[in-house]
Design a protein around this motif. Structure first.
Motif, PDB file in Angstrom:
ATOM      1  N   ARG A 110      -9.649  -6.735 -20.510  1.00 29.61           N
ATOM      2  CA  ARG A 110      -8.721  -6.277 -19.464  1.00 29.61           C
ATOM      3  C   ARG A 110      -8.346  -7.413 -18.517  1.00 29.61           C
ATOM      4  O   ARG A 110      -7.210  -7.469 -18.031  1.00 29.61           O
ATOM      5  N   GLU A 115      -5.753  -9.494 -20.399  1.00 34.02           N
ATOM      6  CA  GLU A 115      -4.498  -8.759 -20.484  1.00 34.02           C
ATOM      7  C   GLU A 115      -3.791  -8.713 -19.125  1.00 34.02           C
ATOM      8  O   GLU A 115      -2.573  -8.943 -19.030  1.00 34.02           O
ATOM      9  N   SER A 116      -4.534  -8.443 -18.055  1.00 34.85           N
ATOM     10  CA  SER A 116      -3.948  -8.356 -16.713  1.00 34.85           C
ATOM     11  C   SER A 116      -3.433  -9.702 -16.238  1.00 34.85           C
ATOM     12  O   SER A 116      -2.382  -9.778 -15.590  1.00 34.85           O
ATOM     13  N   MET A 129      -3.795   6.187 -17.186  1.00 34.17           N
ATOM     14  CA  MET A 129      -4.049   5.475 -18.440  1.00 34.17           C
ATOM     15  C   MET A 129      -3.859   3.970 -18.268  1.00 34.17           C
ATOM     16  O   MET A 129      -4.624   3.172 -18.805  1.00 34.17           O
ATOM     17  N   LYS A 130      -2.831   3.561 -17.519  1.00 34.10           N
ATOM     18  CA  LYS A 130      -2.544   2.145 -17.372  1.00 34.10           C
ATOM     19  C   LYS A 130      -3.529   1.443 -16.434  1.00 34.10           C
ATOM     20  O   LYS A 130      -3.896   0.295 -16.654  1.00 34.10           O
ATOM     21  N   LYS A 156      -6.756   2.813 -15.175  1.00 35.47           N
ATOM     22  CA  LYS A 156      -8.166   3.004 -15.525  1.00 35.47           C
ATOM     23  C   LYS A 156      -8.460   2.564 -16.945  1.00 35.47           C
ATOM     24  O   LYS A 156      -9.540   2.044 -17.224  1.00 35.47           O
ATOM     25  N   GLY A 157      -7.500   2.789 -17.848  1.00 36.69           N
ATOM     26  CA  GLY A 157      -7.727   2.454 -19.249  1.00 36.69           C
ATOM     27  C   GLY A 157      -8.949   3.172 -19.797  1.00 36.69           C
ATOM     28  O   GLY A 157      -9.186   4.349 -19.539  1.00 36.69           O
ATOM     29  N   GLU A 158      -9.741   2.422 -20.547  1.00 39.73           N
ATOM     30  CA  GLU A 158     -10.960   2.986 -21.139  1.00 39.73           C
ATOM     31  C   GLU A 158     -12.179   2.808 -20.240  1.00 39.73           C
ATOM     32  O   GLU A 158     -13.286   3.209 -20.595  1.00 39.73           O
TER      33      GLU A 158
END
Length: 201
Positions: free
Chosen positions: A108, A111-112, A186-187, A189-191
């Motif tokens: 993450r 990606e961020s 979803m965007k 917190k994600g998993e």
């Protein structure tokens, strides 16, 4: 008629709060398991920090950390879910869940970072504060989730609104892509939330 209605409504709200509170209390670990997990974590920390493996040193560390674990058992384990046996739970947390969390956070972060670089280069920025609903209710779970969101570039957790039965995070988002609550969750917190729900209630 109206007084009876308001009275019944307030009584139902009190019953609902009591049921929620009792269900949360039922999810907590027994006291001996809290001591056990706290002792294992403190003793592992003792061994790593001291770097000594002589029997007298290990025995001293075991006794000292056990005494400390008796006093501070609620600080570390108050919010851990009540599932499985103590040893399997400790091994599952330390050998599987923590490495999995580190892997998820590394992905993450990468990606961020790439997303923020793209937004800055293209000047495609639409900042705003969004309200994110979470299924976590424990203080530790909410704290870890809020800090995980803050660690990733482009998002900053500003506040936590926690009530009995529901909890919300207020997050500053560098580029608000949608106003739909589910998509926002979803965007942002994600998993991470699903991972935390395996440990914390």
């Amino acid at each position: 008629m109206s007084r009876i209605h308001f009275y019944l409504r307030s009584r139902l709200e009190e019953v609902r709060k009591r049921v929620l509170y009792e269900s949360y209390e039922a999810k907590k670990l027994p006291a001996w398991e809290r001591v056990g997990i706290t002792w294992l974590a403190l003793f592992a920390f003792w061994v790593v920090v001291s770097g000594k493996f002589s029997p007298p040193h290990l025995a001293t560390g075991a006794v000292v950390t056990f005494i400390v674990a008796l006093i501070t058992r609620d600080f570390l384990t108050d919010d851990i879910r009540q599932t499985g046996h103590l040893l399997s739970k400790a091994l599952y947390i330390f050998l599987f869940l923590i490495p999995q969390y580190l892997f998820i956070m590394a992905f993450r972060l990468l990606e961020s970072n790439l997303r923020v670089v793209r937004n800055v280069i293209l000047m495609d920025i639409n900042p705003g504060i969004v309200k994110v609903k979470t299924d976590l209710h424990s203080n530790t779970g909410l704290t870890v989730l809020a800090n995980s969101i803050t660690l990733t570039p482009g998002t900053l957790t500003l506040d936590v609104d926690k009530k009995l039965g529901e909890a919300y995070l207020y997050v500053h988002w560098i580029n608000v892509e949608t106003l739909d609550q589910e998509k926002i969750g979803m965007k942002i917190k994600g998993e991470l939330e699903e991972w935390l729900k395996k440990i914390f209630w």
